[in-house]
Design an enzyme around this catalytic site. Structure first.
Site, short mmCIF file in Angstrom:
data_model
loop_
_atom_site.label_atom_id
_atom_site.label_comp_id
_atom_site.label_asym_id
_atom_site.label_seq_id
_atom_site.Cartn_x
_atom_site.Cartn_y
_atom_site.Cartn_z
CG HIS A 149 -2.25 0.62 0.95
ND1 HIS A 149 -2.53 1.33 -0.19
CD2 HIS A 149 -3.40 0.64 1.68
CE1 HIS A 149 -3.78 1.76 -0.16
NE2 HIS A 149 -4.33 1.36 0.97
CG ASP A 194 -4.25 3.59 -6.17
OD1 ASP A 194 -4.67 2.65 -6.88
OD2 ASP A 194 -3.86 4.66 -6.65
#
Length: 396
Positions: free
Chosen positions: A366, A370
Site C-alpha cells: 500500500h 492504491d
C-alpha cells in the site's frame, strides 16, 4: 289456618309432584302435622284435596324439598312414615350412585339435614372405602424431570512422554523464508478479493488437453492464470515493479517473471517462469511442468528461484477458498487462488446455470499501490479468464 306445601320430585321419564296438606293444631305453638298427601303426575293427575288449598309460588323455598331424578320405588325409602329427609340434590345423587338409602343415614346438619360428609362417613363404615372429599379431579404430580445426561469423562491415563526435545538449526529454504518473511513484515499490506467464473475456461481446457498431451505437456489451469496475469501487468506495470529498502525509488521490471508457490518436501519454495510476456500458453505449461518435476525431486536451481517480479499462490490445489497472501520482497503484489467449486449462478437472461467459481485474494504494497489500481488489474485479469477468447486480442 290451613296451609299447603308442595314437594316436587322429577323422574327421568315423567314428573311427579307431591302435595302435602298441613293444618295448625295449636293456635300458639305453630305446630304443623301432615294430614293428607297427593301425588300429581302429567299428562294427567289426581289429587285428594280441593285445589284452593294448594299454595304454590308464594311459599318460601325453605319448606320446599327437592329430590334427585329417581324412580318412584327409590322415592319410598327417602320418606319413611311421613318424615321428611332433608338433603341437597348433590347429596341425593351421591347417595343414589352408591345405592345408599337416605333413611339409614344420620344427618349432622341443621334440622337433621344429611350432608355430603354424612354419606362419605356412612359409606366408609359400610365398605371401608374412602371416597375423595371433593369431586375435583385428582392432581397428579408431574413426573420428575430426567437428569441432564452428561457425556462420560474418559478415565484414560495421561500420555507419558518418553522422547526428548530436539533442537536443530534453521537451514536451507527455511532460513531463506525467515529472512524473506521478516522483511515482509515491514510492508503495509492491503487485500482485495473477488470471484471468477471459469465455466468457459473449463470448456476450453477440455478441448486443448488432448492436444497438449499429444505434445507431451500436462495442461492445467495455471498456465492460463499466469498468461492472463502477464497481459494485465502490461496495462498496470506498477504491479510488476519493486521498491528500494528506504522506499525512495520504484523500479519497473521489463520481464514478467511470475513466481509459483510450491509445497515441497523441503518446504515452501517459489520458482518463477521467466519472460511470460513473450511466451505462449503451451510454452508456459511446458516450463511449469519442468519446475514442478524438479521441485518434487528437490533439484531446483538458484536461477529457477531468483528474479521473481510477481507471484501467484495456488493454495486451492490443497484446499481453501480464501487466503491472505504475504508479499515476497522486493515484489509489490501477490495473488492467492482458491479451489474451484461448482455453484449456481445467473446468466444475462436471468437463468440459473452451473458455474465453476474460483475466488482470488490479492495482496499489494500500500505504499505505492492504491486500491483502485489493484481492482482494475483484477477486473482485467478476470475478464481474460471468463472470456478466454479476449486474450487473443492482446497476445503478441
Amino acid at each position: 289456618m290451613a296451609a299447603a306445601r308442595v314437594l316436587r320430585t322429577w323422574g327421568r321419564s315423567a314428573g311427579w309432584m307431591i302435595c302435602v296438606r298441613y293444618f295448625q293444631t295449636c293456635s300458639s305453638g305453630h305446630v304443623l302435622k301432615p294430614k293428607c298427601m297427593c301425588v300429581l303426575g302429567y299428562p294427567s293427575f289426581e289429587y285428594s284435596h280441593p285445589r284452593h288449598l294448594l299454595k304454590t309460588a308464594a311459599d318460601s323455598e325453605e319448606d320446599v324439598v327437592e329430590t334427585p331424578a329417581v324412580s318412584h320405588d327409590e322415592h319410598t325409602h327417602q320418606e319413611i312414615k311421613g318424615q321428611k329427609t332433608l338433603a341437597t340434590p348433590a347429596v341425593r345423587r351421591l347417595a343414589m350412585e352408591n345405592n345408599i338409602k337416605l333413611s339409614e343415614v344420620v344427618g349432622s346438619g341443621k334440622d337433621g339435614r344429611i350432608l355430603k360428609e354424612d354419606i362419605l362417613n356412612y359409606l366408609e363404615k359400610q365398605t371401608g372405602a374412602i371416597l375423595p372429599p371433593s369431586p375435583e379431579a385428582e392432581i397428579i404430580a408431574p413426573p420428575p424431570k430426567p437428569k441432564d445426561r452428561t457425556a462420560p469423562i474418559p478415565t484414560s491415563k495421561p500420555p507419558v512422554l518418553t522422547g526428548k526435545d530436539k533442537t536443530e538449526p534453521i537451514t536451507g529454504f527455511q532460513k531463506a523464508m525467515v529472512k524473506t518473511m521478516s522483511a515482509a513484515l515491514k510492508i503495509p499490506h492491503f487485500g482485495y478479493c473477488d470471484e471468477v467464473d471459469l465455466t468457459e475456461l473449463l470448456k476450453l481446457r477440455e478441448e486443448l488437453k488432448p492436444i497438449a498431451l499429444a505434445r507431451g505437456i500436462k495442461l492445467s489451469f495455471m498456465p492460463f492464470f499466469i498468461k492472463a496475469a502477464s497481459l494485465g501487468l502490461l496495462q498496470f506495470p506498477i504491479l510488476n515493479s519493486s521498491v528500494d529498502e528506504n522506499c525512495q525509488t520504484i523500479t519497473y521490471k521489463a520481464s514478467h517473471n511470475i513466481g509459483i508457490a510450491m509445497d515441497t518436501k523441503q518446504g515452501l519454495i517459489v520458482p518463477n517462469v521467466k519472460n511470460v510476456q513473450i511466451c505462449s500458453v503451451f510454452e508456459i505449461a511446458a516450463e511449469l511442468n519442468r519446475l514442478q518435476n524438479l521441485g518434487s525431486l528437490g533439484q531446483l536451481s538458484t536461477a529457477d528461484l531468483a528474479g521473481g517480479t510477481f507471484t501467484l499462490s495456488n493454495i486451492g490445489s490443497i484446499g481453501g477458498t480464501y487466503a491472505k497472501a504475504v508479499i515476497l520482497p522486493p515484489e509489490v503484489a501477490i495473488g492467492a487462488l482458491g479451489s474451484i467449486k461448482t455453484l449456481p449462478r445467473f446468466n444475462q437472461k436471468g437463468e440459473v446455470y452451473k458455474a465453476q467459481i474460483m475466488n482470488v485474494s490479492w495482496s499489494a504494497d500500500h505504499r505505492i499501490i492504491d486500491g483502485a489500481t489493484m481492482s482494475r488489474f483484477s477486473n482485467l485479469w478476470k475478464s481474460y479468464l471468463e472470456n478466454p477468447a479476449f486474450m487473443l486480442l492482446d497476445l503478441k
